[in-house]
Design a protein around this motif. Structure first.
Motif, PDB file in Angstrom:
ATOM      1  N   SER A 115     -34.953   0.969  66.581  1.00  0.00           N
ATOM      2  CA  SER A 115     -33.782   0.826  67.460  1.00  0.00           C
ATOM      3  C   SER A 115     -32.978   1.922  67.719  1.00  0.00           C
ATOM      4  O   SER A 115     -32.537   2.416  68.711  1.00  0.00           O
ATOM      5  CB  SER A 115     -32.903  -0.493  67.166  1.00  0.00           C
ATOM      6  OG  SER A 115     -33.784  -1.710  67.057  1.00  0.00           O
ATOM      7  N   TYR A 116     -32.826   2.608  66.563  1.00  0.00           N
ATOM      8  CA  TYR A 116     -32.038   3.922  66.741  1.00  0.00           C
ATOM      9  C   TYR A 116     -32.678   4.878  67.593  1.00  0.00           C
ATOM     10  O   TYR A 116     -32.083   5.804  68.316  1.00  0.00           O
ATOM     11  CB  TYR A 116     -31.562   4.379  65.341  1.00  0.00           C
ATOM     12  CG  TYR A 116     -30.412   3.841  64.764  1.00  0.00           C
ATOM     13  CD1 TYR A 116     -29.216   4.623  65.131  1.00  0.00           C
ATOM     14  CD2 TYR A 116     -30.243   2.996  63.508  1.00  0.00           C
ATOM     15  CE1 TYR A 116     -27.980   4.214  64.635  1.00  0.00           C
ATOM     16  CE2 TYR A 116     -29.159   2.462  63.193  1.00  0.00           C
ATOM     17  CZ  TYR A 116     -27.985   3.138  63.513  1.00  0.00           C
ATOM     18  OH  TYR A 116     -26.728   2.674  63.052  1.00  0.00           O
ATOM     19  N   ALA A 117     -34.125   4.898  67.323  1.00  0.00           N
ATOM     20  CA  ALA A 117     -34.719   6.068  68.098  1.00  0.00           C
ATOM     21  C   ALA A 117     -34.876   5.737  69.458  1.00  0.00           C
ATOM     22  O   ALA A 117     -34.907   6.801  70.399  1.00  0.00           O
ATOM     23  CB  ALA A 117     -36.262   6.074  67.470  1.00  0.00           C
ATOM     24  N   THR A 118     -34.669   4.504  69.950  1.00  0.00           N
ATOM     25  CA  THR A 118     -34.681   4.207  71.154  1.00  0.00           C
ATOM     26  C   THR A 118     -33.355   3.881  71.784  1.00  0.00           C
ATOM     27  O   THR A 118     -33.233   4.102  73.044  1.00  0.00           O
ATOM     28  CB  THR A 118     -35.342   2.908  71.569  1.00  0.00           C
ATOM     29  OG1 THR A 118     -34.922   1.814  70.824  1.00  0.00           O
ATOM     30  CG2 THR A 118     -37.063   2.866  71.103  1.00  0.00           C
ATOM     31  N   GLY A 119     -32.418   4.023  71.066  1.00  0.00           N
ATOM     32  CA  GLY A 119     -30.894   4.194  71.593  1.00  0.00           C
ATOM     33  C   GLY A 119     -30.352   2.533  71.610  1.00  0.00           C
ATOM     34  O   GLY A 119     -29.476   2.490  72.155  1.00  0.00           O
ATOM     35  N   HIS A 120     -31.085   1.636  71.047  1.00  0.00           N
ATOM     36  CA  HIS A 120     -30.524   0.361  71.134  1.00  0.00           C
ATOM     37  C   HIS A 120     -29.574   0.084  69.954  1.00  0.00           C
ATOM     38  O   HIS A 120     -28.846  -0.970  69.941  1.00  0.00           O
ATOM     39  CB  HIS A 120     -31.734  -0.766  71.085  1.00  0.00           C
ATOM     40  CG  HIS A 120     -32.501  -0.694  72.244  1.00  0.00           C
ATOM     41  ND1 HIS A 120     -32.048  -1.128  73.436  1.00  0.00           N
ATOM     42  CD2 HIS A 120     -33.828  -0.195  72.595  1.00  0.00           C
ATOM     43  CE1 HIS A 120     -33.093  -0.874  74.488  1.00  0.00           C
ATOM     44  NE2 HIS A 120     -34.270  -0.643  73.838  1.00  0.00           N
ATOM     45  N   VAL A 121     -29.284   1.110  69.154  1.00  0.00           N
ATOM     46  CA  VAL A 121     -28.595   0.933  68.024  1.00  0.00           C
ATOM     47  C   VAL A 121     -27.766   2.179  68.151  1.00  0.00           C
ATOM     48  O   VAL A 121     -28.549   3.349  68.198  1.00  0.00           O
ATOM     49  CB  VAL A 121     -29.188   0.337  66.469  1.00  0.00           C
ATOM     50  CG1 VAL A 121     -28.264   0.312  65.440  1.00  0.00           C
ATOM     51  CG2 VAL A 121     -29.751  -1.030  66.840  1.00  0.00           C
ATOM     52  N   GLY A 122     -26.551   2.319  67.499  1.00  0.00           N
ATOM     53  CA  GLY A 122     -25.858   3.582  67.451  1.00  0.00           C
ATOM     54  C   GLY A 122     -24.349   3.319  67.829  1.00  0.00           C
ATOM     55  O   GLY A 122     -23.721   2.383  68.066  1.00  0.00           O
ATOM     56  N   SER A 123     -23.844   4.418  68.006  1.00  0.00           N
ATOM     57  CA  SER A 123     -22.415   4.490  68.633  1.00  0.00           C
ATOM     58  C   SER A 123     -22.270   5.740  69.485  1.00  0.00           C
ATOM     59  O   SER A 123     -22.919   6.865  69.557  1.00  0.00           O
ATOM     60  CB  SER A 123     -21.503   4.672  67.335  1.00  0.00           C
ATOM     61  OG  SER A 123     -21.506   6.010  66.717  1.00  0.00           O
TER      62      SER A 123
END
Length: 292
Positions: A84-92
């Motif tokens: 999810s982080y790698a695809t941009g679905h998780v982060g800030s």
């Protein structure tokens, strides 16, 4: 001990039979039996009680299965989280924006849509002047900035990427009881008026463009008050202190304040999204694409 040992143990515990477990995970039964025996030897405990037909968990095996299930479940969540982080679905995303930009007709709705579409991405809205936004992009405290084109210094164009979000027309904020409120307005009508102007220091180019528009029409504005924010400007217009230029918006600015077009004032600004060329994260890239 390797992860495969845990998965093999989990399969045998679930099936209570080496043969059926070997078929379920597609491994030869002798290899599976040997791997589970190796695991028992490494732990120094017997995980299964061998029965004439199949196996069952020993007390130590039942305790170990609980932890094994928790470990493998957490690992699965970690893998999903990394993807999810790698695809941009998780982060800030740290977003700098000025008050004028936040009043643009399309910006709030786009922010809301992104929050609804990407609930696991944290949006941190950082109200600041346009110049501070540019500084924030330079030092890494801001990921993206929502600024007008006039605030983008030429020397940063090699470091920054930008895309246009829309135009903003400049109109006149005037009290509803003002003599000009109910008739067409031209720039020459404003020569003797008291003006509330945005302070020059936080947004010098914006101040200079407004000033130049007045000078081009033959007068220097009588500035009775400079303000740090557009909301203060509108509040002062609402109490009758003076008139002021502001951005056109669909919202009612303040009770008692009208936004009126000045017929011969052809002044607009292009709103841009800006970000660092070098290091946008996947979440930042997803936000940029959503705002385009």
């Amino acid at each position: 001990m390797e992860l495969r040992h845990l998965r093999y143990f989990q399969a045998v515990a679930r099936e209570e039979h080496f043969g059926r477990a070997a078929q379920a995970i597609r491994i030869a039964q002798p290899a599976l039996t040997r791997q589970v025996r190796d695991l028992e030897e490494e732990l120094g405990v017997q995980l299964f009680e061998r029965l004439p037909r199949g196996v069952r968990l020993s007390p130590a095996g039942r305790a170990f299965l609980e932890d094994t299930d928790a470990i493998l479940e957490k690992l699965q969540r970690s893998v999903a989280r990394a993807k999810s982080y790698a695809t941009g679905h998780v982060g800030s995303v740290q977003i700098g924006f000025s008050e004028l930009a936040s009043r643009h007709p399309d910006i709030p709705s786009k922010l809301l849509r992104f929050r609804l579409d990407e609930p696991m991405v944290e949006l941190n809205l950082l109200p600041m002047s346009s110049l501070n936004q540019i500084d924030g992009l330079r030092n890494g405290t801001v990921d993206v900035a929502i600024v007008y084109d006039i605030h983008l210094p030429d020397e940063n164009h090699g470091q920054l990427e930008t895309c246009e979000l829309g135009n903003s027309e400049i109109v006149l904020a005037i009290h509803e009881d003002h003599p000009l409120a109910q008739r067409p307005i031209r720039m020459q009508d404003l020569a003797e008026e008291r003006f509330i102007f945005p302070a020059r220091k936080p947004q010098p180019r914006y101040f200079d463009r407004l000033m130049q528009a007045c000078m081009d029409n033959g007068f220097s504005p009588n500035i009775v008050q400079e303000t740090a924010t557009d909301s203060i400007l509108l509040s002062l217009v609402a109490v009758g202190l003076g008139i002021g230029f502001t951005q056109q918006t669909r919202q009612v600015p303040r009770q008692g304040v009208l936004l009126r077009e000045v017929e011969d004032l052809e002044l607009s600004f292009r709103l841009h999204l800006a970000w660092r060329r070098s290091d946008p994260s996947p979440a930042v890239l997803r936000f940029i694409n959503a705002m385009r």
